[in-house]
Design a protein around this motif. Structure first.
Motif, PDB file in Angstrom:
ATOM      1  N   THR A 142      -3.918   6.935   6.072  1.00  0.00           N
ATOM      2  CA  THR A 142      -3.602   7.395   5.166  1.00  0.00           C
ATOM      3  C   THR A 142      -2.166   8.708   5.170  1.00  0.00           C
ATOM      4  O   THR A 142      -1.588   9.208   4.661  1.00  0.00           O
ATOM      5  CB  THR A 142      -4.632   8.343   4.384  1.00  0.00           C
ATOM      6  OG1 THR A 142      -5.134   9.062   5.422  1.00  0.00           O
ATOM      7  CG2 THR A 142      -5.176   7.487   3.332  1.00  0.00           C
ATOM      8  N   GLN A 177       0.571   3.988  -2.744  1.00  0.00           N
ATOM      9  CA  GLN A 177       0.536   5.307  -2.451  1.00  0.00           C
ATOM     10  C   GLN A 177       2.137   6.536  -3.013  1.00  0.00           C
ATOM     11  O   GLN A 177       1.630   7.354  -3.973  1.00  0.00           O
ATOM     12  CB  GLN A 177       0.651   5.898  -0.787  1.00  0.00           C
ATOM     13  CG  GLN A 177       0.201   6.906  -0.881  1.00  0.00           C
ATOM     14  CD  GLN A 177      -0.325   7.597   0.692  1.00  0.00           C
ATOM     15  OE1 GLN A 177       0.983   7.154   1.601  1.00  0.00           O
ATOM     16  NE2 GLN A 177      -1.560   7.717   1.204  1.00  0.00           N
ATOM     17  N   ARG A 178       2.767   5.765  -3.233  1.00  0.00           N
ATOM     18  CA  ARG A 178       4.166   6.528  -3.844  1.00  0.00           C
ATOM     19  C   ARG A 178       3.948   7.101  -5.093  1.00  0.00           C
ATOM     20  O   ARG A 178       4.183   8.155  -5.669  1.00  0.00           O
ATOM     21  CB  ARG A 178       5.617   5.602  -3.235  1.00  0.00           C
ATOM     22  CG  ARG A 178       6.343   6.760  -3.230  1.00  0.00           C
ATOM     23  CD  ARG A 178       7.948   5.852  -3.550  1.00  0.00           C
ATOM     24  NE  ARG A 178       8.104   5.089  -1.793  1.00  0.00           N
ATOM     25  CZ  ARG A 178       9.315   4.080  -1.716  1.00  0.00           C
ATOM     26  NH1 ARG A 178       9.624   3.765  -2.294  1.00  0.00           N
ATOM     27  NH2 ARG A 178       9.241   3.430  -0.356  1.00  0.00           N
ATOM     28  N   ARG A 203       0.751  -1.193  -0.082  1.00  0.00           N
ATOM     29  CA  ARG A 203       0.004   0.162  -0.107  1.00  0.00           C
ATOM     30  C   ARG A 203       1.474   1.268   0.073  1.00  0.00           C
ATOM     31  O   ARG A 203       0.735   2.063  -0.203  1.00  0.00           O
ATOM     32  CB  ARG A 203      -0.820   0.099   1.181  1.00  0.00           C
ATOM     33  CG  ARG A 203      -2.034   1.336   0.997  1.00  0.00           C
ATOM     34  CD  ARG A 203      -3.174   1.080   2.322  1.00  0.00           C
ATOM     35  NE  ARG A 203      -3.770   1.833   1.886  1.00  0.00           N
ATOM     36  CZ  ARG A 203      -4.281   2.655   3.274  1.00  0.00           C
ATOM     37  NH1 ARG A 203      -5.212   1.938   4.504  1.00  0.00           N
ATOM     38  NH2 ARG A 203      -5.767   3.899   3.039  1.00  0.00           N
ATOM     39  N   SER A 204       2.023   1.322   1.048  1.00  0.00           N
ATOM     40  CA  SER A 204       2.872   2.375   0.819  1.00  0.00           C
ATOM     41  C   SER A 204       3.702   2.710  -0.484  1.00  0.00           C
ATOM     42  O   SER A 204       4.092   3.408  -1.175  1.00  0.00           O
ATOM     43  CB  SER A 204       4.164   1.957   1.611  1.00  0.00           C
ATOM     44  OG  SER A 204       3.613   2.340   2.742  1.00  0.00           O
ATOM     45  N   ALA A 252      -4.781   4.608  -1.887  1.00  0.00           N
ATOM     46  CA  ALA A 252      -3.510   6.301  -1.600  1.00  0.00           C
ATOM     47  C   ALA A 252      -4.398   7.128  -0.258  1.00  0.00           C
ATOM     48  O   ALA A 252      -3.572   8.444  -0.372  1.00  0.00           O
ATOM     49  CB  ALA A 252      -3.268   6.088  -2.883  1.00  0.00           C
ATOM     50  N   THR A 308       1.532  10.508  -5.567  1.00  0.00           N
ATOM     51  CA  THR A 308       2.288  11.028  -4.898  1.00  0.00           C
ATOM     52  C   THR A 308       3.537  11.325  -6.080  1.00  0.00           C
ATOM     53  O   THR A 308       3.750  12.565  -6.440  1.00  0.00           O
ATOM     54  CB  THR A 308       3.234  11.221  -3.418  1.00  0.00           C
ATOM     55  OG1 THR A 308       3.648   9.916  -3.191  1.00  0.00           O
ATOM     56  CG2 THR A 308       2.574  11.264  -2.491  1.00  0.00           C
TER      57      THR A 308
END
Lengths: 505, 95
Positions: free
Chosen positions: B55, A394-395, A390-391, A442, A398
């Motif tokens: 988050t 999200q990255r 998940r990190s 994210a 971004t």
């Protein structure tokens, strides 16, 4: 236009609101017309689980008084539906589950309290997948919802998408000028796409989760569903805002989303993620995506090919994290403090009997999946691993938002399917959310806008994904897409036709 | 990792969901299908990657350590499926 003319229920939320403030018609008139349409169409659509007619008329009368006194809030007198996942004080709130069939909350969710503060009228509680777990509104303990859209030449009952399927069907058919939804992995955007309406999942933390029955707390986010982008802007402006009762609520001002709808797109950079070309995706969806790209280019945007390399892992990651959080959140339904109870000889038997009878198949499956991935010996292999992926997801976002302002993708890999075409393999069902899940993972905001219809006449949506808390740019780009698409198609089953037939007879 | 019927029974027990013996094979097959599909995550290199817990958008807040709510006994009890006076009831747990 008088509220009792057939087309009154076809107005947009903004038109209805402005007409009310101008006193072209009253909220009591508009609400009476909406309730009559619900009474006529809901037995077939099953979009509402509970209709609160008396309460709606009382709220409408209050709104009319506020308008007369010059104290109209931004939603004053506008009839809307509330997904039956938001607790409403004194009004049964079921989450479409047998375990909450008779639950009457003694408190109000923050989102519905905000809408009431601004004068909204609640027609009732809309149907959904049980505990918001599903993509077709087929898991509701109160029966499936029928999509008001029909394939050309066929009367087959299609699904409205899920989990906010009742909200989407109600809004598409004109049984309300808007409705609240919640989105954990696509539950606002996918039904919006299937029903030819607009829906936005705002940034995680934009709307309070207080009083919204929890499914997966790190993903759940409320948002509006309505027939136009501007309607969603007005409704989100009312629903959003800081709430000390939700520790993940973010304390920042709510901008004027309606004003953002008119912003220029000149110079905006629109990213087209190459990973969203799903294998086996119908050519019509690819074509509508290309059309959307052309529209935004014509509106002055710069189109940029981008990559979100971990997209394909979004769904598998979601199906670890969401069930894990679900198994924890749903542990509270124990047959002791609230909800249904099935007796047992021991306390454990009481729990087991209650939870077996109270939860449907999909909810039980997800609780068991979540229990497994959190259990000793599997936690690291599944849950911790998923949190790390998940990190990376999200990255991806971004990184790409350092280069572009908005991403444009299809909302769903298909149009609405028939109720009897439901795949028997759960994984096939989960694939409906392939394009919507990554933004949920994210926490970034995302919107679905109706862009066209397929060869069978069914609506197809395009998805816009934005930066954290940059809903305004989504409203600007969404409005431009809406103008370019000039989406005037309407579903086969609609409130205005029912009203017209009633007048003719 | 293959999920057998004994594991299904163990998970159901942990989740306090009653299941019938004749359901365990079907559930094992279904869950194996899902977890087989999930195993695609094995391809992802997560070395050195921190787990994402929420988050991270909301700043943790402090507040005064004071009572902000309470005196709602009747509200709290209002949805109890069974109660005696001001108490929830459960089957006898102490002999």
């Amino acid at each position: 236009m008088a509220a009792d003319t057939p087309n009154a229920l076809d107005m947009s939320l903004v038109e209805a609101r402005d007409g009310l403030v101008r006193k072209a018609f009253s909220s009591v008139e508009l609400t009476t017309a909406a309730l009559a349409a619900v009474e006529a169409l809901n037995p077939r659509l099953n979009a509402y689980i509970t209709v609160t007619g008396d309460q709606a008329l009382a709220q409408a009368a209050q709104a009319d008084a506020a308008i007369a006194a010059g104290e109209a809030g931004p939603m004053a007198g506008v009839p809307v539906g509330i997904k039956d996942l938001f607790c409403t004080k004194g009004v049964r709130t079921t989450a479409a589950s047998n375990i909450l069939r008779d639950f009457v909350p003694p408190y109000e969710s923050t989102v519905t309290a905000n809408l009431r503060r601004d004068g909204a009228v609640f027609l009732g509680k809309t149907n959904l997948d049980e505990f918001a777990m599903g993509s077709g509104n087929l898991t509701s303990a109160f029966g499936p919802v029928e999509n008001p859209w029909k394939r050309a030449g066929s009367d087959a009952a299609l699904v409205p998408g899920g989990s906010s399927g009742g909200s989407a069907a109600a809004v598409a058919a004109g049984l309300g000028f808007g409705a609240t939804g919640t989105d954990t992995g696509g539950s606002i955007r996918q039904p919006a796409s299937y029903c030819g309406i607009t829906g936005i999942k705002p940034t995680y933390g934009r709307c309070s989760r207080f009083g919204t029955i929890a499914f997966a707390s790190s993903l759940d986010q409320a948002g509006p569903m309505a027939r136009t982008v501007a309607d969603c802007a007005v409704m989100l402006g009312s629903m959003a805002g800081f709430d000390a009762q939700d520790s993940t609520s973010v304390d920042r001002p709510v901008p004027d989303y309606l004003a953002a709808c008119g912003r220029s797109l000149k110079g905006l950079r629109i990213g087209i993620p190459r990973e969203y070309h799903a294998p086996g995706m119908p050519a019509e969806i690819e074509a509508i995506w290309q059309q959307g790209i052309a529209w935004l280019r014509d509106a002055g945007c710069e189109i940029v090919d981008v990559s979100l390399p971990h997209t394909k892992y979004g769904l598998a990651t979601y199906y670890i994290i969401a069930p894990a959080e679900c198994s924890s959140n749903l542990a509270r339904y124990d047959g002791v403090r609230f909800g249904a109870r099935v007796a047992g000889g021991t306390l454990d038997e009481l729990y087991e009997n209650t939870r077996r009878a109270g939860f449907g198949d999909e909810t039980r499956r997800r609780i068991m999946m979540g229990t497994y991935v959190l259990s000793a010996g599997y936690y690291d292999a599944y849950y911790l691993k998923a949190q790390k992926v998940r990190s990376l997801i999200q990255r991806d976002f971004t990184d790409v938002f350092a280069d572009v302002d908005v991403l444009l993708t299809p909302t769903a890999p298909s149009a609405a399917f028939a109720q009897d075409e439901k795949p028997s393999d759960p994984v096939q069902m989960y694939l409906n959310d392939i394009f919507t899940v990554p933004a949920s993972m994210a926490g970034v905001p995302a919107m679905s806008v109706p862009a066209g219809v397929d060869a069978q006449g069914l609506p197809l949506g395009l998805q816009l994904i934005g930066r954290f808390f940059d809903e305004e740019t989504l409203f600007a780009v969404g409005s431009a897409l809406e103008r370019a698409a000039a989406f005037t198609h309407r579903p086969a089953l609609r409130a205005s036709d029912v009203a017209r037939a009633g007048i003719a007879s | 990792m293959s999920l057998d019927t004994a594991t299904v029974r163990r998970i159901a027990r942990l989740a306090r969901i009653g299941i019938e013996e004749n359901e365990t094979e079907g559930l094992a097959r279904e869950l194996n299908g899902i977890f087989g599909w999930i195993e695609q995550l094995d391809e992802v290199d997560v070395s050195g990657v921190a787990p994402m817990i929420g988050t991270g958008l909301a700043t943790p807040r402090m507040r005064e350590d004071v009572v902000t709510d309470g005196d709602r006994r009747d509200d709290v009890l209002s949805n109890a499926p069974d109660r005696v006076d001001a108490f929830f009831t459960v089957p006898k747990v102490v002999e």
